[in-house]
Structure formats: C-alpha cells, structure tokens
Design an enzyme around this catalytic site. Structure first.
Site, PDB file in Angstrom:
ATOM      1  N   TYR A  62       0.854  -1.188   0.000  1.00 11.28           N
ATOM      2  CA  TYR A  62       0.000   0.000   0.000  1.00 11.28           C
ATOM      3  C   TYR A  62       0.892   1.241   0.000  1.00 11.28           C
ATOM      4  CZ  TYR A  62      -4.017  -2.912   1.447  1.00 11.28           C
ATOM      5  OH  TYR A  62      -5.016  -3.852   1.525  1.00 11.28           O
ATOM      6  N   LEU A 212     -18.847  -1.201   1.811  1.00  9.00           N
ATOM      7  CA  LEU A 212     -19.579  -0.103   1.184  1.00  9.00           C
ATOM      8  C   LEU A 212     -19.385  -0.091  -0.322  1.00  9.00           C
ATOM      9  CD1 LEU A 212     -18.932   2.741   3.779  1.00  9.00           C
ATOM     10  CD2 LEU A 212     -20.818   1.101   3.670  1.00  9.00           C
ATOM     11  N   ARG A 214     -16.817   0.193  -2.167  1.00  9.66           N
ATOM     12  CA  ARG A 214     -15.932   1.297  -2.553  1.00  9.66           C
ATOM     13  C   ARG A 214     -16.659   2.632  -2.640  1.00  9.66           C
ATOM     14  NH1 ARG A 214     -14.720  -3.379  -4.227  1.00  9.66           N
ATOM     15  NH2 ARG A 214     -12.591  -4.148  -4.023  1.00  9.66           N
ATOM     16  N   GLY A 215     -17.544   2.829  -1.684  1.00 11.12           N
ATOM     17  CA  GLY A 215     -18.267   4.088  -1.595  1.00 11.12           C
ATOM     18  C   GLY A 215     -19.564   4.131  -2.362  1.00 11.12           C
ATOM     19  N   SER A 218     -23.363   4.542  -0.355  1.00 12.13           N
ATOM     20  CA  SER A 218     -23.284   5.713   0.517  1.00 12.13           C
ATOM     21  C   SER A 218     -24.130   6.829  -0.062  1.00 12.13           C
ATOM     22  CB  SER A 218     -21.836   6.194   0.660  1.00 12.13           C
ATOM     23  OG  SER A 218     -21.373   6.777  -0.542  1.00 12.13           O
TER      24      SER A 218
END
Length: 337
Positions: A62, A212, A214-215, A218
C-alpha cells in the site's frame, strides 16, 4: 473527536479478540481514492484505537511502504497490545505503480516480513496473510512457512485473502487459519454459496472488506460521482456508464429504507453485514474521522427480520451491474474461480 468503545468478538476459533468492526488503512496512502492527508489519517487511526476497533489492516504494498510507515507512526504512540495488526504481503509493484504479480514463496515472505517489521516499528504482526493466491506456489508451502513464523514468534496468527473454498480447506489442513479477508457486501455476496459455509465449518472468521462497495453504498454516491485524478473507481466496471446508472438505482432504493430508519445508506449497509453473524467482522476503509464515526454508529442499528428482508429486496443478490474489479484483477482472484 472521541469514538465510543465498541463490543469485541473472537476472530474465529483460533484468532485474537478484535472490535466488532475494524479499520482498513489502504486509502490513507493515496493512489487508490486520490490524494490523502497524513495528519487526518493519523488522527483517524488514533480515533479508531481509542474507540476499541483494535483491528488495523494494512499491506506492505500500500503506497509502496508508505502505509506501513504511517501505521507505524500511530503505533509508536500507543501500547502495542492496543492494536491487532493485520498485514498483507506478496503483491509485487514496479516503478510508476505497475503490478508484477504475486510472490508467496517461503523465502520471499520471510523477506517481506523483515521489511514490514522495520517499517511498522514492531517485533511481531498479529495476523499475516498473502494478498492473493500465488498460482506458482502451493498454498501448503506458503502456510507452512507462515506456521514457522508463528512458532518463532514473529507472527501470531495466519490469515488468507480472496481464496476459494478448496484453497481454504487445503490451507487449514496445514495450520489454523484465523480469518479470511474477502469482499462481502449487499452488492458482493458471492461468498455465501461455498466460501462462507466452509469458513464456518473450519472455525475461520470472515474479515469483510468492500462493505460499502468502494463508496457506492453511501449517500455521497447518490448523485453521479466525479472522481479525482488517481481514483481507481474511474476505471472500475461498477462505476462505468450504464452499470453505474443501474447500481445507483439500487442505492436509491436503499436510501428510502435508510431514511425510514433515520440512518445513512452506509450505516444501513454496514448494519446488514453485521447482522450476517458475529463471525463476520466488517473492515471499514476510511481516512477521515467523521466517516469512522458514521461507521461505528452502525453498531447501534438494529434490523428486524422484516427490515432485513426489505433491504435484500431493495438490493437482491446478483442485482449489481458490473464486476467488482477490472478483468485483469478479477483473474487474480482464487475466490472467483
């Protein structure tokens, strides 16, 4: 911002005790969801630990080591026992962010761990896991080497990531597997047919990422999103063209149910995963304290059987349009074969 203490659960029959949700640190190193802010990321890490999340997930690739160095800065200010540190290894990177496959050979993983311990500033990691299955290395060899590191004290528990049911069985025949980290959400339910039953049979917990989507799950995504430079979602099938239009319709249906409950779409999505069983621990990827607080508040959301049925009717299994990764990344997933 103070995060309230959360309940804890055992991570499988052989794993450590962790908070009911965990924190994924990947997005704190940029390059995935666009630029990040180290100061806010560190504040989020401390808020998570203060609130008892305990499980912090990172990977040596990362940000080409940046993420481990960042997590290490937070750890340096805390008692080591406050954190259950989960580290992924094996993904190979090249200059410019190119990918070079996966290497989980015993000699390689020992090398990776040596560097991770240095960057993190610790003498052991709590859970160590290959990021993906290496098709050139039998899983028995990889897990056998990890078991030796457990024996030596450098690793406390063995985890896996994105492997299928057969691979999980083979791995567990060599050494106990504390948890399987794998994508699981209202929009990604593929583990339910084979992988989840096998994990439960073996006493292996699920640490669910992508809760989620990847958003996508939401309120922020209810308008057609505009992604910043470097945001990989701009090239992800579920966020493309007609796929995105169809998926946002699912989000709108969920938003109606969330409004009836007085919660956000994200909280409803997290609560649904939490209701799937105490052996499933959502790992929420966030780099901001307000999003962390929103996720933790989902622990207070109770869904009745009829409400759970309504959620699943609004976003039925298999209804999502588009794969969760681009084709080249999907080909790396043993869990999808």
């Amino acid at each position: 911002m103070t995060t309230p203490q959360i309940p804890t659960v055992s991570l499988g029959t052989a794993g450590p005790r962790v908070g009911r949700i965990g924190l994924g640190a990947m997005g704190m190193s940029g390059g995935i969801y666009g630029p990040s802010d180290d100061a806010e990321s560190l504040a989020t890490l401390h808020a998570a630990i203060d609130g008892g999340l305990r499980l912090i997930d990172t990977g040596d690739f990362y940000g080409a080591g940046h993420n481990e160095l960042l997590v290490g800065r937070a750890l340096a200010q805390r008692p080591r026992e406050d954190v259950v540190l989960s580290v992924k290894f094996g993904a190979l990177r090249g200059p410019g962010g190119t990918w070079g496959g996966v290497d989980t050979r015993p000699a390689a993983l020992r090398n990776f761990l040596t560097y991770s311990l240095q960057r993190l500033g610790v003498d052991h990691v709590d859970i160590y896991r290959p990021a993906r299955l290496d098709p050139a290395v039998p899983i028995e060899d990889t897990v056998g080497a990890l078991a030796e590191l457990v024996e030596a004290g450098y690793v406390r528990h063995i985890g896996l990531s994105e492997v299928g049911a057969d691979t999980l069985k083979r791995a567990a025949a060599v050494a106990p597997i504390a948890d399987l980290q794998i994508e699981y959400s209202l929009l990604s339910r593929g583990i339910e047919d084979e992988i989840l039953p096998v994990a439960r049979e073996l006493g292996t917990a699920i640490t669910a990422y992508g809760v989620l989507s990847r958003g996508l799950l939401s309120d922020a995504m209810r308008a057609t999103p505009a992604f910043t430079a470097g945001d990989f979602r701009a090239h992800t099938p579920r966020f493309q063209g007609e796929n995105l239009t169809r998926n946002l319709a699912l989000v709108e249906a969920l938003a109606t149910l969330a409004a009836d409950k007085g919660v956000s779409v994200a909280q409803l999505a997290i609560a649904w995963v939490l209701h799937r069983g105490p052996d499933i621990v959502p790992v929420i990827g966030t780099r901001r304290r307000e999003r962390l607080a929103e996720a933790v508040a989902a622990l207070e959301v109770t869904l009745s059987p009829s409400e759970l049925a309504a959620v699943e009717a609004a976003a039925p299994a298999g209804a999502v349009a588009g794969e969760r990764y681009a084709a080249a990344q999907m080909a790396m997933l043993d869990s999808e074969r």
